[in-house]
Design a protein around this motif. Sequence first.
Motif, PDB file in Angstrom:
ATOM      1  N   GLY A  95      35.666 -11.837   5.976  1.00  0.00           N
ATOM      2  CA  GLY A  95      35.476 -12.379   4.791  1.00  0.00           C
ATOM      3  C   GLY A  95      34.640 -13.256   4.916  1.00  0.00           C
ATOM      4  O   GLY A  95      34.218 -14.025   5.898  1.00  0.00           O
ATOM      5  N   SER A  96      34.390 -14.096   3.786  1.00  0.00           N
ATOM      6  CA  SER A  96      33.255 -15.106   3.636  1.00  0.00           C
ATOM      7  C   SER A  96      34.239 -16.432   4.112  1.00  0.00           C
ATOM      8  O   SER A  96      35.128 -16.647   3.642  1.00  0.00           O
ATOM      9  N   ASP A  97      33.609 -17.246   5.111  1.00  0.00           N
ATOM     10  CA  ASP A  97      34.368 -18.509   5.277  1.00  0.00           C
ATOM     11  C   ASP A  97      33.689 -19.338   4.722  1.00  0.00           C
ATOM     12  O   ASP A  97      34.043 -20.706   5.261  1.00  0.00           O
ATOM     13  N   GLY A  98      32.966 -19.347   3.764  1.00  0.00           N
ATOM     14  CA  GLY A  98      32.358 -20.460   2.906  1.00  0.00           C
ATOM     15  C   GLY A  98      31.106 -20.974   3.635  1.00  0.00           C
ATOM     16  O   GLY A  98      30.083 -21.158   2.886  1.00  0.00           O
ATOM     17  N   ALA A  99      30.977 -21.054   4.993  1.00  0.00           N
ATOM     18  CA  ALA A  99      29.984 -21.611   5.619  1.00  0.00           C
ATOM     19  C   ALA A  99      28.949 -20.597   5.964  1.00  0.00           C
ATOM     20  O   ALA A  99      27.784 -20.841   5.991  1.00  0.00           O
ATOM     21  N   ASN A 100      29.498 -19.290   5.959  1.00  0.00           N
ATOM     22  CA  ASN A 100      28.616 -18.290   6.418  1.00  0.00           C
ATOM     23  C   ASN A 100      27.787 -18.581   7.567  1.00  0.00           C
ATOM     24  O   ASN A 100      26.504 -18.662   7.681  1.00  0.00           O
ATOM     25  N   VAL A 101      28.448 -18.789   8.490  1.00  0.00           N
ATOM     26  CA  VAL A 101      27.931 -19.188   9.738  1.00  0.00           C
ATOM     27  C   VAL A 101      27.161 -17.813  10.457  1.00  0.00           C
ATOM     28  O   VAL A 101      27.852 -16.847  10.598  1.00  0.00           O
ATOM     29  N   LEU A 102      25.736 -18.362  11.030  1.00  0.00           N
ATOM     30  CA  LEU A 102      25.107 -17.004  11.392  1.00  0.00           C
ATOM     31  C   LEU A 102      25.389 -16.843  13.044  1.00  0.00           C
ATOM     32  O   LEU A 102      25.666 -17.912  13.592  1.00  0.00           O
ATOM     33  N   THR A 103      25.301 -15.642  13.435  1.00  0.00           N
ATOM     34  CA  THR A 103      25.456 -15.423  14.959  1.00  0.00           C
ATOM     35  C   THR A 103      23.937 -14.923  15.059  1.00  0.00           C
ATOM     36  O   THR A 103      23.518 -14.141  14.410  1.00  0.00           O
ATOM     37  N   PHE A 104      23.427 -15.273  16.217  1.00  0.00           N
ATOM     38  CA  PHE A 104      22.028 -14.874  16.433  1.00  0.00           C
ATOM     39  C   PHE A 104      22.121 -13.839  17.883  1.00  0.00           C
ATOM     40  O   PHE A 104      22.859 -13.909  18.647  1.00  0.00           O
ATOM     41  N   GLY A 105      21.376 -12.906  17.806  1.00  0.00           N
ATOM     42  CA  GLY A 105      20.866 -12.172  18.969  1.00  0.00           C
ATOM     43  C   GLY A 105      20.283 -13.043  19.975  1.00  0.00           C
ATOM     44  O   GLY A 105      19.701 -14.211  19.699  1.00  0.00           O
ATOM     45  N   ALA A 106      20.141 -12.365  21.038  1.00  0.00           N
ATOM     46  CA  ALA A 106      19.453 -13.114  22.182  1.00  0.00           C
ATOM     47  C   ALA A 106      18.179 -13.182  22.199  1.00  0.00           C
ATOM     48  O   ALA A 106      17.685 -14.168  22.755  1.00  0.00           O
ATOM     49  N   GLY A 107      17.422 -12.684  21.244  1.00  0.00           N
ATOM     50  CA  GLY A 107      15.858 -12.749  21.030  1.00  0.00           C
ATOM     51  C   GLY A 107      15.149 -11.844  21.841  1.00  0.00           C
ATOM     52  O   GLY A 107      15.373 -11.408  22.784  1.00  0.00           O
ATOM     53  N   SER A 108      14.096 -11.360  21.152  1.00  0.00           N
ATOM     54  CA  SER A 108      13.012 -10.671  21.913  1.00  0.00           C
ATOM     55  C   SER A 108      11.729 -11.514  22.090  1.00  0.00           C
ATOM     56  O   SER A 108      10.924 -11.682  20.828  1.00  0.00           O
ATOM     57  N   ARG A 109      11.236 -11.630  23.170  1.00  0.00           N
ATOM     58  CA  ARG A 109      10.049 -12.474  23.535  1.00  0.00           C
ATOM     59  C   ARG A 109       8.992 -11.493  23.571  1.00  0.00           C
ATOM     60  O   ARG A 109       8.775 -10.761  24.543  1.00  0.00           O
ATOM     61  N   LEU A 110       8.078 -11.576  22.709  1.00  0.00           N
ATOM     62  CA  LEU A 110       6.871 -10.748  22.865  1.00  0.00           C
ATOM     63  C   LEU A 110       5.722 -11.638  23.424  1.00  0.00           C
ATOM     64  O   LEU A 110       5.444 -12.859  22.623  1.00  0.00           O
ATOM     65  N   THR A 111       4.933 -10.897  24.078  1.00  0.00           N
ATOM     66  CA  THR A 111       3.415 -11.880  24.408  1.00  0.00           C
ATOM     67  C   THR A 111       2.437 -10.635  24.192  1.00  0.00           C
ATOM     68  O   THR A 111       2.705  -9.560  24.592  1.00  0.00           O
ATOM     69  N   VAL A 112       1.501 -11.006  23.378  1.00  0.00           N
ATOM     70  CA  VAL A 112       0.515  -9.966  23.018  1.00  0.00           C
ATOM     71  C   VAL A 112      -0.833 -10.440  23.611  1.00  0.00           C
ATOM     72  O   VAL A 112      -1.178 -11.741  23.647  1.00  0.00           O
ATOM     73  N   LEU A 113      -1.399  -9.497  24.540  1.00  0.00           N
ATOM     74  CA  LEU A 113      -2.469  -9.883  25.209  1.00  0.00           C
ATOM     75  C   LEU A 113      -3.716  -9.525  24.588  1.00  0.00           C
ATOM     76  O   LEU A 113      -3.796  -8.679  23.551  1.00  0.00           O
TER      77      LEU A 113
END
Lengths: 109, 120
Positions: free
Chosen positions: B102-120
């Motif tokens: 349910g909604s806790d009012g704050a709507n706290v976000l949980t994040f994934g660990a991320g994807s680090r992209l390097t484009v050459l």
Amino acid sequence: GQNIDQPTEMTATEGAIVQINCTYQTSGFNGLFWYQQHAGEAPTFLSYNVLDGLEEKGRFSSFLSRSKGYSYLLLKELQMKDSASYLCAAVDSNYQLIWGAGTKLIIKP
Amino acid sequence: SAVISQKPSRDICQRGTSLTIQCQVDSQVTMMFWYRQQPGQSLTLIATANQGSEATYESGFVIDKFPISRPNLTFSTLTVSNMSPEDSSIYLCSVGPPLEQGSDGANVLTFGAGSRLTVL
């Protein structure tokens, strides 16, 4: 425009206390978050304030003054593991998050 | 809070290619977002991934460059198309509270660990 300001970097000593400030200017206000982000890791939730005053959670406390557009995160009894970036984010009238650039906290022995 | 599995965790890509990042959540969530984070900078919201409909993009981001899929309440993908070195960044998936919580009012976000992209 909407804006969040927080210091870029701070240094503190292990065992000491540090206060990280955040000022915000948003279109409306529906609360303020603090997140912790260790290098190379995901941000993790620390606190949420929507009412004025201080909220304490163990070694971490967060303060909000809506009239001043100001918040701070207070870290006590600093430990080396507290070295991280601390992100401030305000919620505007559309419930959008406005993120600060983060404060990199360096803890020295 | 929800647990997020995001992959790949990192990749090195050639200019002009495309890469798809996946975000899998262990519970059903209503809110799902894609962020970009340049080194030393704030989180920038790319888009809100809407289940069953087109994503909602923020200013400066377009569907042709960042197509997003959200086939159900537990999964989303972000594709970075026709990559250039300027796309080198960390891309983060984030979600709001699980539906059963349910909604806790704050709507706290949980994040994934991320994807680090390097484009050459």
